[in-house]
Design a protein around this motif. Structure first.
Motif, PDB file in Angstrom:
ATOM      1  N   LEU A  50       0.778  -1.300   0.046  1.00 31.81           N
ATOM      2  CA  LEU A  50       0.025   0.025  -0.154  1.00 31.81           C
ATOM      3  C   LEU A  50       0.903   1.336  -0.120  1.00 31.81           C
ATOM      4  O   LEU A  50       0.357   2.311   0.317  1.00 31.81           O
ATOM      5  CB  LEU A  50      -0.859  -0.001   1.429  1.00 31.81           C
ATOM      6  CG  LEU A  50      -1.875  -1.261   1.353  1.00 31.81           C
ATOM      7  CD1 LEU A  50      -2.631  -1.222   2.599  1.00 31.81           C
ATOM      8  CD2 LEU A  50      -2.872  -1.285   0.240  1.00 31.81           C
ATOM      9  N   GLN A  69       1.355   3.931   5.578  1.00 31.73           N
ATOM     10  CA  GLN A  69       1.846   5.348   5.244  1.00 31.73           C
ATOM     11  C   GLN A  69       3.272   5.450   5.750  1.00 31.73           C
ATOM     12  O   GLN A  69       3.597   4.911   6.720  1.00 31.73           O
ATOM     13  CB  GLN A  69       0.917   6.553   5.714  1.00 31.73           C
ATOM     14  CG  GLN A  69       1.160   7.857   5.473  1.00 31.73           C
ATOM     15  CD  GLN A  69       1.021   8.092   3.985  1.00 31.73           C
ATOM     16  OE1 GLN A  69       1.936   7.780   3.205  1.00 31.73           O
ATOM     17  NE2 GLN A  69      -0.049   8.344   3.470  1.00 31.73           N
TER      18      GLN A  69
ATOM     19  N   PRO B 148      -8.220  -1.408   2.809  1.00 34.28           N
ATOM     20  CA  PRO B 148      -7.101  -1.610   1.647  1.00 34.28           C
ATOM     21  C   PRO B 148      -6.261  -3.037   1.890  1.00 34.28           C
ATOM     22  O   PRO B 148      -6.031  -3.655   0.749  1.00 34.28           O
ATOM     23  CB  PRO B 148      -6.132  -0.430   1.777  1.00 34.28           C
ATOM     24  CG  PRO B 148      -7.008   0.694   2.468  1.00 34.28           C
ATOM     25  CD  PRO B 148      -7.732  -0.268   3.497  1.00 34.28           C
ATOM     26  N   VAL B 152      -5.923  -5.916  -1.214  1.00 27.76           N
ATOM     27  CA  VAL B 152      -4.824  -6.588  -1.479  1.00 27.76           C
ATOM     28  C   VAL B 152      -4.936  -8.112  -1.447  1.00 27.76           C
ATOM     29  O   VAL B 152      -4.498  -8.728  -2.329  1.00 27.76           O
ATOM     30  CB  VAL B 152      -3.624  -6.242  -0.638  1.00 27.76           C
ATOM     31  CG1 VAL B 152      -2.404  -6.935  -0.893  1.00 27.76           C
ATOM     32  CG2 VAL B 152      -3.416  -4.596  -0.568  1.00 27.76           C
ATOM     33  N   THR B 206      -4.692   8.592   7.865  1.00 27.32           N
ATOM     34  CA  THR B 206      -3.534   8.440   6.764  1.00 27.32           C
ATOM     35  C   THR B 206      -3.978   7.763   5.521  1.00 27.32           C
ATOM     36  O   THR B 206      -3.396   8.098   4.527  1.00 27.32           O
ATOM     37  CB  THR B 206      -2.583   7.255   7.532  1.00 27.32           C
ATOM     38  OG1 THR B 206      -3.046   5.821   7.602  1.00 27.32           O
ATOM     39  CG2 THR B 206      -2.074   7.876   8.776  1.00 27.32           C
ATOM     40  N   VAL B 207      -5.087   7.136   5.566  1.00 24.39           N
ATOM     41  CA  VAL B 207      -5.605   6.606   4.308  1.00 24.39           C
ATOM     42  C   VAL B 207      -6.495   7.529   3.563  1.00 24.39           C
ATOM     43  O   VAL B 207      -6.108   7.873   2.436  1.00 24.39           O
ATOM     44  CB  VAL B 207      -6.419   5.055   4.571  1.00 24.39           C
ATOM     45  CG1 VAL B 207      -6.789   4.682   3.149  1.00 24.39           C
ATOM     46  CG2 VAL B 207      -5.539   4.259   5.130  1.00 24.39           C
ATOM     47  N   GLY B 264      -4.415  11.942   1.591  1.00 25.84           N
ATOM     48  CA  GLY B 264      -4.183  10.568   2.281  1.00 25.84           C
ATOM     49  C   GLY B 264      -3.392   9.742   1.404  1.00 25.84           C
ATOM     50  O   GLY B 264      -2.392  10.327   0.878  1.00 25.84           O
ATOM     51  N   ASN B 265      -3.444   8.344   1.289  1.00 26.52           N
ATOM     52  CA  ASN B 265      -2.698   7.426   0.615  1.00 26.52           C
ATOM     53  C   ASN B 265      -3.508   7.209  -0.619  1.00 26.52           C
ATOM     54  O   ASN B 265      -4.483   6.123  -0.602  1.00 26.52           O
ATOM     55  CB  ASN B 265      -2.619   6.237   1.556  1.00 26.52           C
ATOM     56  CG  ASN B 265      -1.488   5.097   0.916  1.00 26.52           C
ATOM     57  OD1 ASN B 265      -1.738   5.058  -0.287  1.00 26.52           O
ATOM     58  ND2 ASN B 265      -1.186   4.337   1.616  1.00 26.52           N
ATOM     59  N   LYS B 267      -2.638   5.489  -3.463  1.00 23.82           N
ATOM     60  CA  LYS B 267      -2.326   4.020  -3.902  1.00 23.82           C
ATOM     61  C   LYS B 267      -3.610   3.217  -3.099  1.00 23.82           C
ATOM     62  O   LYS B 267      -4.091   2.503  -3.731  1.00 23.82           O
ATOM     63  CB  LYS B 267      -0.948   3.583  -3.597  1.00 23.82           C
ATOM     64  CG  LYS B 267      -0.724   2.252  -4.089  1.00 23.82           C
ATOM     65  CD  LYS B 267       0.873   2.080  -3.904  1.00 23.82           C
ATOM     66  CE  LYS B 267       1.135   0.466  -4.521  1.00 23.82           C
ATOM     67  NZ  LYS B 267       2.679   0.190  -4.099  1.00 23.82           N
ATOM     68  N   ALA B 268      -3.772   3.264  -1.898  1.00 28.19           N
ATOM     69  CA  ALA B 268      -4.572   2.444  -1.032  1.00 28.19           C
ATOM     70  C   ALA B 268      -5.823   2.954  -1.411  1.00 28.19           C
ATOM     71  O   ALA B 268      -6.981   2.008  -1.621  1.00 28.19           O
ATOM     72  CB  ALA B 268      -4.441   2.798   0.428  1.00 28.19           C
ATOM     73  N   LEU B 271      -6.969   1.131  -4.773  1.00 27.57           N
ATOM     74  CA  LEU B 271      -7.102  -0.229  -4.821  1.00 27.57           C
ATOM     75  C   LEU B 271      -8.624  -0.722  -4.112  1.00 27.57           C
ATOM     76  O   LEU B 271      -9.277  -1.457  -4.710  1.00 27.57           O
ATOM     77  CB  LEU B 271      -6.017  -0.820  -3.760  1.00 27.57           C
ATOM     78  CG  LEU B 271      -4.958  -1.745  -4.367  1.00 27.57           C
ATOM     79  CD1 LEU B 271      -4.014  -1.849  -3.286  1.00 27.57           C
ATOM     80  CD2 LEU B 271      -5.322  -3.211  -5.068  1.00 27.57           C
TER      81      LEU B 271
END
Lengths: 93, 382
Positions: A50, A69, B148, B152, B206-207, B264-265, B267-268, B271
């Motif tokens: 991630l 993160q 997330p 995955v 964070t996400v 945030g994230n 990439k997550a 997905l």
């Protein structure tokens, strides 16, 4: 050797929660986009699926076996400086 | 440990506490909700309430994934686990949630169901790989932090060509729960939950980033400060909220800049968007049916959806009559308001889900002796 640890068991899960991840230091990148991290002496293999651009020495927020993160070490410094600044302010009062 | 110890410094905490005491206006009350169970835990563990003036009240929100899952979904998981030859994988916290007649996944396991505790969704995929002759179901729960990793796992199972791995998806969304609390009749009409501001979740943010909270700040005129899970983070966020309230501001501020970006994230998020879509509605313990508050697996990934592969009926099971989890999750009651708190219901023998997970308000109060806290003054006035 990788030391695997069980972070929570049914018996102690109310003491070691699922959501309380802590920053862990990346020690070594391993196969299939995984890494070995060090959590205060405990080493564990986690997934980097991630996150991107992780190198040994980086700190990551680990949650259920995944890095969520990368920790921004400069921002961490700023936040700590802000705490210190405020306490200086308080002393001045 | 680096990035932990510095954020637990007792002297600095006292100084932030002194700032809070000098800046909190004694003529008013401050009702601040920490949405996330991780913060509830930290507040109890580090005795943060003891460092706050009497007019600053912490109200515990519903951000404990184990707590908000309705009993019916746990019952569904138990039924799945009882299918001969099926292996049900779950995060540890879920195993102890009691359903009707005191049953739980742990008890089902004792009665020979193959229930396995996993630390990570990846472990469940591994179990499926190692047991090709068995159906393996991952009982997926949690907010934006665990979603997330589930995505995955599904992608990984697809890449491996596994035909014995499915996910029983129970992932829920933070922003819709906060909206629901702010729009609930108890907040609008009764004034039972007077909320002046929110501490935004650490790892969820964070996400998803800090941007999704801007809607609340604007629409409901409530300040939001995203905070890390360490005690100084929480103290600092409380101070930042008090400042916003004093100055009449309602903005999104980020105290946890070391891990939370505005976006945030990504990439997550991509997905999650690839594998999941919104459910029209989902039941939450304590909040009831909340529209667009949960995720289901997209039809492209139906082969990995336990709800497509197995018969999973809608089961509605009322909470134990004596249990106040619902009201506690809405912030209307405190753990010690519940008659069975610490008597019939303890972490060793939980009756309600808030006593199961360490993020639950009841378990946090019980484990750290917070039930001796002074009663909630303003709640009583109302």
């Amino acid at each position: 050797m990788v030391n695997y640890v069980i972070i929570s068991t049914p018996e102690n899960s109310y003491k070691t929660p699922m959501c309380l991840a802590i920053p862990a230091c990346v020690e070594q990148l391993t196969a299939e986009n995984h890494a070995i991290v060090n959590l205060g002496g405990i080493r564990k293999e986690i997934s980097l699926a991630l996150v991107e651009d992780i190198a040994p020495g980086d700190y990551v927020i680990v949650h259920v076996g995944f890095a969520l993160q990368k920790l921004d070490q400069l921002e961490a410094k700023h936040t700590l400086a802000m705490f210190a600044e405020m306490s200086a302010l308080y002393k001045g009062n | 440990m680096k990035y932990i110890d510095e954020f637990r410094d007792g002297d600095l905490a006292q100084k932030i506490a002194a700032n809070i005491a000098s800046e909190a206006d004694p003529r008013r009350n401050y009702h601040l909700m920490e949405f996330c169970g991780g913060h509830t835990h930290a507040i109890s563990r580090y005795g943060i309430v003891d460092l706050l003036p009497d007019n600053v009240h912490m109200i515990h929100g519903p951000g404990c994934p184990v707590c908000v899952l309705p009993v019916g979904r746990v019952e569904n998981a138990i039924q799945l686990a009882r299918i001969p030859g099926l292996i049900l994988c779950s995060y540890g916290d879920m195993l102890r949630i009691p359903t009707a007649n005191g049953m739980s996944l742990l008890r089902a396991k004792a009665q020979s169901a193959d229930v396995r505790m996993v630390y990570s969704s990846a472990d469940a995929v591994k179990i499926a790989q190692e047991n090709p002759q068995h159906q393996v179901v991952f009982f997926a729960i949690g907010f934006e932090t665990t979603t997330p990793p589930t995505a995955v796992a599904i992608k990984q199972a697809q890449a491996l060509g596994l035909n014995n791995f499915t996910v029983f998806c129970n992932h829920v969304l933070t922003p819709s729960a906060i909206s629901h609390i702010l729009q609930s009749p108890e907040v609008r009409q009764l004034g039972l939950v007077p909320l002046d501001g929110f501490i935004g979740p650490a790892h969820v943010s964070t996400v998803i980033g800090s941007q999704p909270y801007e809607y609340f700040a604007e629409e409901f005129q409530k300040p939001v400060v995203i905070a890390g899970f360490e005690p100084l983070d929480v103290m600092q966020a409380i101070l930042m909220l008090i400042r916003q309230i004093n100055e009449g501001r309602a903005e999104v501020e980020n105290e946890f800049t070391r891990a939370v970006l505005p976006t945030g994230n990504i990439k997550a998020q991509l997905l999650v968007a690839e594998v999941f879509e919104l459910r029209r509605t989902f039941e939450w313990r304590g909040l009831g049916l909340v529209p667009y508050s949960a995720l289901k697996i997209k039809s492209d990934y139906a082969d990995f959806d336990a709800e497509q592969r197995f018969q999973i009926p809608v089961v509605s099971i009322a909470d134990n009559k004596a249990c106040e989890c619902g009201a506690i999750l809405r912030g209307v009651k405190q753990p010690q308001d519940c008659k069975i708190f610490g008597t019939a219901c303890t972490p060793e023998n939980p009756i309600g889900s808030c006593m199961v997970s360490s993020e639950g308000a009841c378990a946090a109060y019980y484990s750290y002796g917070r039930f001796r806290e002074k009663p909630h003054a303003t709640m009583k006035e109302n």
